[in-house]
Design a protein around this motif. Sequence first.
Motif: not given
Length: 257
Positions: A110-111, A107-108, A87, A90-91, A173, A209, A114, A102
């Motif tokens: 977690e992004l 995992t997405c 994450a 990717a941020r 993503f 991701l 952010c 998104l």
Amino acid sequence: MSLYKPDRIQQMLQYLWKCRELSTQQAVELFGCAEATIRRDFQYIVEHYPGMTRTHGRIDFDDSTTDKESQFDVRRSLNCASKREIALIARQLIHEGDCFFLDSGSTCLELAKCLGDIKVKVICNDIKIANQLGAFPNVESYIIGGLIRPGYFTVGESLALEALNAFAVDRVFMSCDALSIEMGITNATMFEVGVKRKLITRSPEVILLADHTKFDMFEPHAVATLSCVKTIVSDSGLSKETQQRYQQAGCQLKCTY
């Protein structure tokens, strides 16, 4: 080789999620620890994770005894450090004013956590992610409509595909259940496959991701070849040898080292 307790617990949970049971002897062989250490780990798992039960000489996972929220929490806990790493990388690929899809998954999610400090527009197909984005005043967020998958909180099926046609974005993503050079991106169930394919066709740039446990694996349902992916973002657990093989196959990777 013996692992530190947090790493052992994570790997035990991963094993239990896939295989539903883990014996003391298997754990001793897999993790290189004494039986007494494994028994303490088993007790910790039973006390902290719903659906885990101890029987003589092993631990079992039965998700039918837990509610859907608890199942989600167990899945989210798997490889959580790796997901946070991904994450954060990717941020760095997101800029002020961006508009992007998104995808669903932990995992997405977690992004999504952010994104509180940047003004962006995000379209998602995951109730948990929408709830997270809704807490950020700078984020203009949309969730597509459709059938909700119980316990996974993702949105799919034909209504979702139709809703995605209303948006034009800079990139997507995207998450996956597995990927390999030969089989491409694959998924464990058909439910999200249609949405993932639509996300790819509606996005000029695809960023995948995937934590290190998903490489060189495949699931029954094909999503797309790796040729449609501009960048794969992974974590420090991905071996240098694996990175080199995927780079030689034409993939661009971003990982922490």
